[in-house]
Design a protein around this motif. Structure first.
Motif, PDB file in Angstrom:
ATOM      1  N   VAL A   1       0.834  -1.204   0.000  1.00 50.02           N
ATOM      2  CA  VAL A   1       0.000   0.000   0.000  1.00 50.02           C
ATOM      3  C   VAL A   1       0.871   1.256   0.000  1.00 50.02           C
ATOM      4  CG1 VAL A   1      -1.597   1.362   1.394  1.00 50.02           C
ATOM      5  CG2 VAL A   1      -2.017  -1.072   1.058  1.00 50.02           C
ATOM      6  N   VAL A   2       1.891   1.265   0.861  1.00 55.59           N
ATOM      7  CA  VAL A   2       2.784   2.429   0.931  1.00 55.59           C
ATOM      8  C   VAL A   2       3.476   2.642  -0.414  1.00 55.59           C
ATOM      9  CG1 VAL A   2       4.880   3.340   2.011  1.00 55.59           C
ATOM     10  CG2 VAL A   2       3.133   2.232   3.415  1.00 55.59           C
ATOM     11  N   TYR A   3       3.911   1.550  -1.023  1.00 58.13           N
ATOM     12  CA  TYR A   3       4.617   1.634  -2.312  1.00 58.13           C
ATOM     13  C   TYR A   3       3.711   2.224  -3.390  1.00 58.13           C
ATOM     14  CZ  TYR A   3       7.813   0.211  -6.014  1.00 58.13           C
ATOM     15  OH  TYR A   3       8.681   0.218  -7.064  1.00 58.13           O
ATOM     16  N   VAL A   4       2.463   1.776  -3.439  1.00 59.71           N
ATOM     17  CA  VAL A   4       1.516   2.301  -4.435  1.00 59.71           C
ATOM     18  C   VAL A   4       1.223   3.775  -4.191  1.00 59.71           C
ATOM     19  CG1 VAL A   4      -0.873   2.155  -5.246  1.00 59.71           C
ATOM     20  CG2 VAL A   4       0.463   0.065  -4.929  1.00 59.71           C
ATOM     21  N   LEU A   5       1.000   4.137  -2.915  1.00 58.44           N
ATOM     22  CA  LEU A   5       0.697   5.541  -2.594  1.00 58.44           C
ATOM     23  C   LEU A   5       1.853   6.462  -2.965  1.00 58.44           C
ATOM     24  CD1 LEU A   5      -1.106   5.179   0.869  1.00 58.44           C
ATOM     25  CD2 LEU A   5      -2.130   5.652  -1.363  1.00 58.44           C
ATOM     26  N   VAL A   6       3.079   6.006  -2.698  1.00 56.13           N
ATOM     27  CA  VAL A   6       4.241   6.838  -3.046  1.00 56.13           C
ATOM     28  C   VAL A   6       4.349   7.031  -4.555  1.00 56.13           C
ATOM     29  CG1 VAL A   6       6.761   6.880  -3.082  1.00 56.13           C
ATOM     30  CG2 VAL A   6       5.557   6.347  -0.969  1.00 56.13           C
ATOM     31  N   ASN A   7       4.085   5.989  -5.326  1.00 57.99           N
ATOM     32  CA  ASN A   7       4.176   6.126  -6.780  1.00 57.99           C
ATOM     33  C   ASN A   7       3.066   7.027  -7.326  1.00 57.99           C
ATOM     34  OD1 ASN A   7       6.373   4.356  -8.186  1.00 57.99           O
ATOM     35  ND2 ASN A   7       5.682   3.206  -6.398  1.00 57.99           N
ATOM     36  N   ILE A   8       1.893   7.008  -6.685  1.00 53.11           N
ATOM     37  CA  ILE A   8       0.845   7.960  -7.070  1.00 53.11           C
ATOM     38  C   ILE A   8       1.299   9.390  -6.763  1.00 53.11           C
ATOM     39  CG2 ILE A   8      -1.486   8.756  -6.498  1.00 53.11           C
ATOM     40  CD1 ILE A   8      -2.249   5.834  -6.023  1.00 53.11           C
ATOM     41  N   ALA A   9       1.942   9.553  -5.599  1.00 50.95           N
ATOM     42  CA  ALA A   9       2.443  10.882  -5.239  1.00 50.95           C
ATOM     43  C   ALA A   9       3.500  11.357  -6.228  1.00 50.95           C
ATOM     44  CB  ALA A   9       3.023  10.847  -3.817  1.00 50.95           C
ATOM     45  N   VAL A  10       4.350  10.426  -6.680  1.00 51.07           N
ATOM     46  CA  VAL A  10       5.379  10.786  -7.670  1.00 51.07           C
ATOM     47  C   VAL A  10       4.734  11.261  -8.961  1.00 51.07           C
ATOM     48  CG1 VAL A  10       7.196   9.847  -9.149  1.00 51.07           C
ATOM     49  CG2 VAL A  10       7.170   9.320  -6.708  1.00 51.07           C
ATOM     50  N   ASP A  11       3.667  10.586  -9.397  1.00 47.29           N
ATOM     51  CA  ASP A  11       2.960  11.012 -10.617  1.00 47.29           C
ATOM     52  C   ASP A  11       2.387  12.419 -10.461  1.00 47.29           C
ATOM     53  OD1 ASP A  11       3.561   8.688 -11.901  1.00 47.29           O
ATOM     54  OD2 ASP A  11       1.672   7.688 -11.396  1.00 47.29           O
ATOM     55  N   LEU A  12       1.858  12.719  -9.263  1.00 51.72           N
ATOM     56  CA  LEU A  12       1.314  14.056  -9.017  1.00 51.72           C
ATOM     57  C   LEU A  12       2.418  15.112  -9.014  1.00 51.72           C
ATOM     58  CD1 LEU A  12      -1.284  13.207  -6.220  1.00 51.72           C
ATOM     59  CD2 LEU A  12      -1.736  13.680  -8.624  1.00 51.72           C
ATOM     60  N   ILE A  13       3.569  14.731  -8.459  1.00 52.16           N
ATOM     61  CA  ILE A  13       4.694  15.679  -8.419  1.00 52.16           C
ATOM     62  C   ILE A  13       5.200  15.963  -9.834  1.00 52.16           C
ATOM     63  CG2 ILE A  13       7.070  16.001  -7.613  1.00 52.16           C
ATOM     64  CD1 ILE A  13       6.302  14.409  -5.116  1.00 52.16           C
ATOM     65  N   TYR A  14       5.138  14.942 -10.711  1.00 49.91           N
ATOM     66  CA  TYR A  14       5.537  15.149 -12.107  1.00 49.91           C
ATOM     67  C   TYR A  14       4.833  16.361 -12.702  1.00 49.91           C
ATOM     68  CZ  TYR A  14       8.130  10.871 -13.171  1.00 49.91           C
ATOM     69  OH  TYR A  14       9.062   9.905 -13.242  1.00 49.91           O
ATOM     70  N   SER A  15       3.505  16.382 -12.535  1.00 45.98           N
ATOM     71  CA  SER A  15       2.722  17.456 -13.141  1.00 45.98           C
ATOM     72  C   SER A  15       3.005  18.794 -12.474  1.00 45.98           C
ATOM     73  CB  SER A  15       1.230  17.139 -13.059  1.00 45.98           C
ATOM     74  OG  SER A  15       0.839  16.951 -11.713  1.00 45.98           O
ATOM     75  N   ALA A  16       3.403  18.742 -11.190  1.00 47.40           N
ATOM     76  CA  ALA A  16       3.744  20.000 -10.520  1.00 47.40           C
ATOM     77  C   ALA A  16       5.085  20.542 -11.010  1.00 47.40           C
ATOM     78  CB  ALA A  16       3.781  19.790  -9.007  1.00 47.40           C
ATOM     79  N   VAL A  17       6.016  19.623 -11.283  1.00 50.63           N
ATOM     80  CA  VAL A  17       7.343  20.049 -11.744  1.00 50.63           C
ATOM     81  C   VAL A  17       7.294  20.544 -13.180  1.00 50.63           C
ATOM     82  CG1 VAL A  17       9.667  19.217 -12.282  1.00 50.63           C
ATOM     83  CG2 VAL A  17       8.567  18.557 -10.142  1.00 50.63           C
ATOM     84  N   ASP A  18       6.523  19.857 -14.046  1.00 51.73           N
ATOM     85  CA  ASP A  18       6.463  20.232 -15.454  1.00 51.73           C
ATOM     86  C   ASP A  18       5.005  20.312 -15.906  1.00 51.73           C
ATOM     87  OD1 ASP A  18       6.737  20.669 -18.108  1.00 51.73           O
ATOM     88  OD2 ASP A  18       8.146  19.047 -18.479  1.00 51.73           O
ATOM     89  N   PRO A  19       4.466  21.499 -16.165  1.00 58.84           N
ATOM     90  CA  PRO A  19       3.068  21.638 -16.601  1.00 58.84           C
ATOM     91  C   PRO A  19       2.775  20.902 -17.903  1.00 58.84           C
ATOM     92  CG  PRO A  19       4.005  23.756 -15.961  1.00 58.84           C
ATOM     93  CD  PRO A  19       5.137  22.788 -15.996  1.00 58.84           C
ATOM     94  N   ARG A  20       3.800  20.596 -18.707  1.00 50.81           N
ATOM     95  CA  ARG A  20       3.557  19.875 -19.966  1.00 50.81           C
ATOM     96  C   ARG A  20       2.953  18.503 -19.719  1.00 50.81           C
ATOM     97  NH1 ARG A  20       9.453  20.272 -22.428  1.00 50.81           N
ATOM     98  NH2 ARG A  20       9.830  19.741 -20.247  1.00 50.81           N
TER      99      ARG A  20
END
Length: 302
Positions: free
Chosen positions: A276-295
């Protein structure tokens, strides 16, 4: 998560010996072993036992520890903060060590920082975590007496004592990740500094440090973000060895103690929490992607 927890359940079945014998001892009679096996539900087929456990887990009931005679959720709740603190601290150490070093090394390829950091990263990547732990324990705990050799102090009791006990194990875990973070980020920085927008910024007279932080760092972070998400799995796995070496009461040591005693509910519960922790962290990484690069948001919307 369903597949992972099922495989964890099946793996216990493939281990030699009976869980009932492991609990009762070799002097138990066949009748006692059969009675305990039935009481634990281990005489049922694997799929039936797994479906029953899964339905309980969906309701928040992870069962009861065979070895400790306590609810699994309670046992995990006692151990989880130690592993989470260790993992977060190790990740912070890795990022603090790797990001500035990779920026400087990538912008000055062939310089002394690049040569020294590349040599150190090669040595750290080839060094097993237990060997690094032994070396650091000898240097920092036994010789210099900066940190305690083993043990754990809860943060709520003594924050400073907690940090003293947590830092050395986290450093062992963080150094390995720092070496990999450094290599990935250095390569991306080298590629980014050759981009035309970076060369144009330099041509406009912007300072080297400003260009690195303002124009180079952000587009170079994508690979590092992906690696950071994947690193969580490695840190949780590496925490098992480190927790045993430093006698820390975390999830890793709990899992290793539960395997020999065939404490299946605890094994299933720990594996579920890690997944569960592993999945949640990878979801958070995907969200951070969009924050780092609006493209990324634009492509997702398209």
């Amino acid at each position: 998560m369903v597949l992972i927890t099922f495989l964890a359940t099946a793996a216990v079945d493939f281990m030699p010996g009976s869980p009932a014998v492991a609990i009762l001892g070799n002097e138990a009679t066949p009748e006692q072993v059969a009675a305990l096996t039935a009481q634990m539900g281990l005489d049922q087929p694997l799929h039936a036992r797994y479906i029953e456990w899964l339905s309980g887990a969906a309701r928040g009931d992870l069962g009861e520890s065979i070895r400790l005679q306590l609810p699994v959720s309670e046992v995990i709740a006692q151990r989880l903060p130690v592993t989470i603190e260790l993992t977060i601290l190790a990740l912070l150490i890795a990022l603090v060590l790797s990001v500035p070093t990779a920026l400087v090394a990538g912008a000055n390829v062939g310089g002394w920082v690049d040569r020294a950091a590349s040599t150190a990263s090669s040595a750290l990547i080839s060094l097993p975590s237990f060997a690094a732990a032994v070396i650091l324990i000898y240097l920092l705990a036994i010789r210099m007496k900066i940190f305690p050799v083993s043990g754990w102090t809860p943060f709520t009791q003594d924050p400073l004592g907690n940090l003293q006990h947590a830092f050395l194990p986290a450093l062992v875990l963080g150094l390995m990740e720092a070496a990999m973070f450094y290599r990935v980020l250095r390569s991306d920085v080298i590629a980014t500094v050759r981009e035309t927008f970076v060369l144009a910024a330099r041509a406009r007279g912007m300072g080297k440090r400003y260009v690195l932080l303002r124009h180079v760092l952000r587009p170079s972070l994508f690979s590092l973000l992906t690696l950071t998400g994947l690193a969580l799995g490695r840190l949780l796995g590496g925490a098992m060895v480190v927790e045993v070496l430093f006698a820390l009461p975390g999830l890793g040591s709990l899992l290793l103690q539960s395997v020999p005693s065939r404490d299946i509910p605890v094994i299933q519960g720990v594996v579920l929490v890690i997944a569960v922790v592993y999945v949640l962290v990878n979801i958070a990484v995907d969200l951070i992607y969009s924050a780092v690069d609006p493209r990324v948001r634009v492509r997702s919307a398209a």
